[in-house]
Design an enzyme around this catalytic site. Structure first.
Site, PDB file in Angstrom:
ATOM      1  N   ASP A 199      -2.651   9.503   7.103  1.00 61.72           N
ATOM      2  CA  ASP A 199      -3.233  10.618   6.356  1.00 61.72           C
ATOM      3  C   ASP A 199      -2.401  11.892   6.527  1.00 61.72           C
ATOM      4  OD1 ASP A 199      -5.742  11.349   4.899  1.00 61.72           O
ATOM      5  OD2 ASP A 199      -5.874  12.825   6.504  1.00 61.72           O
ATOM      6  N   HIS A 328      -9.044   7.011  -3.328  1.00 58.91           N
ATOM      7  CA  HIS A 328     -10.357   7.649  -3.165  1.00 58.91           C
ATOM      8  C   HIS A 328     -10.315   9.149  -3.426  1.00 58.91           C
ATOM      9  CE1 HIS A 328      -8.125   8.289   0.436  1.00 58.91           C
ATOM     10  NE2 HIS A 328      -9.000   9.198   0.813  1.00 58.91           N
ATOM     11  N   ASP A 329      -9.094   9.681  -3.646  1.00 58.31           N
ATOM     12  CA  ASP A 329      -8.946  11.118  -3.935  1.00 58.31           C
ATOM     13  C   ASP A 329      -8.656  11.388  -5.399  1.00 58.31           C
ATOM     14  OD1 ASP A 329      -7.015  11.621  -0.910  1.00 58.31           O
ATOM     15  OD2 ASP A 329      -9.174  11.775  -1.239  1.00 58.31           O
TER      16      ASP A 329
END
Ligand code: TEU
Ligand code: CA
Length: 556
Positions: A199, A328-329
């Site tokens: 991340d 997911h973003d």
């Protein structure tokens, strides 16, 4: 070019909170993923990337970790995870975990200690600064709105959080902190996991002078020049590789907002000994406006093709591309670059073929293989994502730079909750995701878009993805073939070739809802067979007329 398993793999991203709820509390969980391993194996994916499953107060749905070596209680137990890992391996699936070490939750033990006093042993695990005469240590803004500094009463100082207040940034200058991260990584790798997605890994090194950023019309100073691809980031990743990564046969992919091709070479070059690949964001930024995703602009296909060409040619034989439209973003690609009404299925297939025929490792985000699309909730109060809610408060309520309806347009087309509605398994209540009202509402189109109605339908989006994955396993040219674009200037179509030794693939995609006529270069007018198509099979000719959203690949 070195051939290796993670170049030949297809990776499926599971967002556990929204994938499958096995114990009917409305929240997805690990045992729900176990129930669906056969579905993933049947689709033909090789690797499953799990978004964070660690203990977390869920301020940012698990990207705020309070214990790296414990499982989030809503998701289950460590025993459930061990069973998932074992069962996945038995089915030939690898498991890649999400490594979130730019920041922790403020409920992590390290931060609880760090904030206690200026001389606490954990003080320097985080980034603390004195305020200055006009308040904050500098003018940086958080990605999730507001300032990037939070005042802490106990020691009358501020801590840095590039994301939410409850996500304090770790201080990578501190060797003891780095060692704690490496120990945790080793612990997971010794359990047998197969790699990490990292991340915002290119944000871990900050310019230690912490200078103000340019405001250029924004509300806060832009911190990117001082936090993205920072001064010691390669030193840290080389150390991480030496201390941990190099000891295992694993896949590593860095999430690296703001990287250029040149930067990506620094992270993924085979002789750099850092990461295998990175997620670039240039493609995801082509349709953002003055206030980013909240003021989106129509996408320009020529811009999309220019980015694809730059990365395909830029990394060839030196680094390796990650290929993705969704995660997911990001909003759902069929709604963003396709047509989620009249040509829903056709354009979903076109986008799948267009992406998967490029050189690189393809990523499929849960539901993409079904053609899942964006959602439109009635009110801002139906949305859950902290990024949406903080931006609404700042841009609409506080600063009034956008009206409610202007802001909602951006929410409908580009917000992250578009990707976080429950996976649509069947047409039963709550789409077969759960038996109770889920943590976020199901997209009402689940009655027509769901796995059950597609897995046995040879004409479904699911079957088309399965066909692409089967072809990838049979034809090395899909993985290793040299890429060349044919129609850079055409605003309606995307045509490119792949070449490996004597074999060639010719890829034709119509990105519009109108018929498009294209001319095939003479040197490609050879004996050709349809490799895959989302329309009826037709012979390759000098002048081809493509139907709306038709995509066809020929093998020459
Ligand atoms: O996202 C990093 C990132 O770029 C975010 O700013 C995100 O893309 C946002 O939508 C940009 O507007 C990673 C995770 O993928 C994301 O889910 C987390 O919220 C974020 O880091 C913090 O951990
Ligand atoms: Ca559950």
């Amino acid at each position: 070019m070195k051939q290796t398993w993670w170049k030949e793999s297809v990776i499926y991203q599971v967002y556990p909170r929204s994938f499958k709820d096995s114990n009917h509390d409305g929240i997805g969980d690990i045992n729900g993923i176990r129930e669906k391993l056969d579905y993933l194996a049947d689709l033909g994916v090789d690797v499953v990337w799990l978004s964070p499953i660690y203990a977390s107060p869920n301020e940012d749905n698990g990207y705020d970790i309070s214990d790296y070596q414990a499982i989030m209680k809503e998701f289950g137990t460590m025993e459930d995870f061990d069973a998932l890992l074992n069962e996945a391996h038995q089915k030939g699936l690898k498991i890649v975990m999400d490594l979130v070490v730019n920041h922790t939750s403020d409920e992590h033990q390290w931060f609880i200690e760090s904030r206690k006093s200026k001389d606490n042993p954990y003080r320097d695990y985080y980034i603390w600064k004195e305020g200055n005469q006009d308040h904050y240590p500098n003018n940086w803004g958080s990605v999730f709105s507001g300032p990037a500094w939070q005042y802490d009463e106990a020691t009358n100082m501020y801590y840095l959080h590039l994301f939410a207040k409850k996500q304090p940034d770790l201080n990578w200058e501190n060797k003891a902190m780095r060692q704690s991260v490496y120990d945790m990584m080793t612990w997971w790798l010794d359990k047998g996991i197969d790699g990490f997605r990292m991340d915002v890994i290119n944000m871990i090194s900050k310019d230690q002078s912490f200078p103000d950023g340019e405001k250029n019309g924004g509300l806060y100073g832009n911190c990117s020049p001082y936090t993205v691809n920072g001064p010691r980031v390669h030193e840290y990743l080389k150390e991480m590789n030496k201390e941990v990564l190099s000891k295992y046969d694993i896949l590593t992919v860095g999430e690296t907002p703001g990287v250029s091709v040149k930067d990506a070479m620094g992270y993924t070059g085979e002789d750099e000994h850092e990461l295998n690949m990175v997620f670039q964001f240039e493609l995801m930024d082509i349709d953002l406006g003055q206030y980013g995703k909240w003021t989106p602009v129509p996408f320009d296909l020529c811009k999309l093709k220019a980015v694809m060409k730059k990365w395909q040619t830029g990394l060839e034989n030196k680094g390796w591309n990650s290929l993705y439209w969704n995660n997911h973003d990001q909003p759902r690609v069929v709604s963003r670059f396709g047509n989620d009404h009249e040509y829903h299925i056709k354009s979903a297939k076109m986008l799948a073929m267009c992406l998967h025929m490029h050189q690189g490792t393809p990523y499929i985000y849960q539901g993409e293989e079904l053609g899942m699309s964006n959602v439109r909730f009635d009110s801002i109060h139906d949305y859950k994502d902290i990024e949406i809610l903080n931006a609404y408060k700042e841009l609409v309520e506080d600063k009034k730079v956008l009206s409610e309806q202007e802001f909602m347009k951006g929410v409908y087309s580009h917000s992250r909750d578009n990707a976080r509605t429950p996976m649509q398994w069947d047409d039963s209540a709550y789409a077969g995701f759960s038996e109770v009202q889920p943590w976020i509402a199901v997209n009402p189109n689940y009655t027509s878009i769901n796995a059950k109605s597609q897995v046995n339908d040879p004409d479904s989006v699911y079957s088309f993805y399965k066909q692409l994955l089967t072809l990838r396993k049979q034809y090395k040219i899909m993985v290793y073939g040299h890429y060349e674009i044919l129609d850079e200037e055409n605003p309606n179509t995307y045509m490119y070739t792949r070449t490996l030794e004597q074999q060639q693939l010719l890829v034709l995609c119509n990105f519009t809802d109108q018929k498009q006529t294209v001319e095939i270069p003479n040197d490609l007018l050879k004996e050709a067979k349809v490799f895959i198509t989302n329309d009826i099979e037709k012979p390759l000719e000098k002048i081809m007329t493509l139907n709306p959203y038709e995509s066809v690949t020929y093998i020459l």
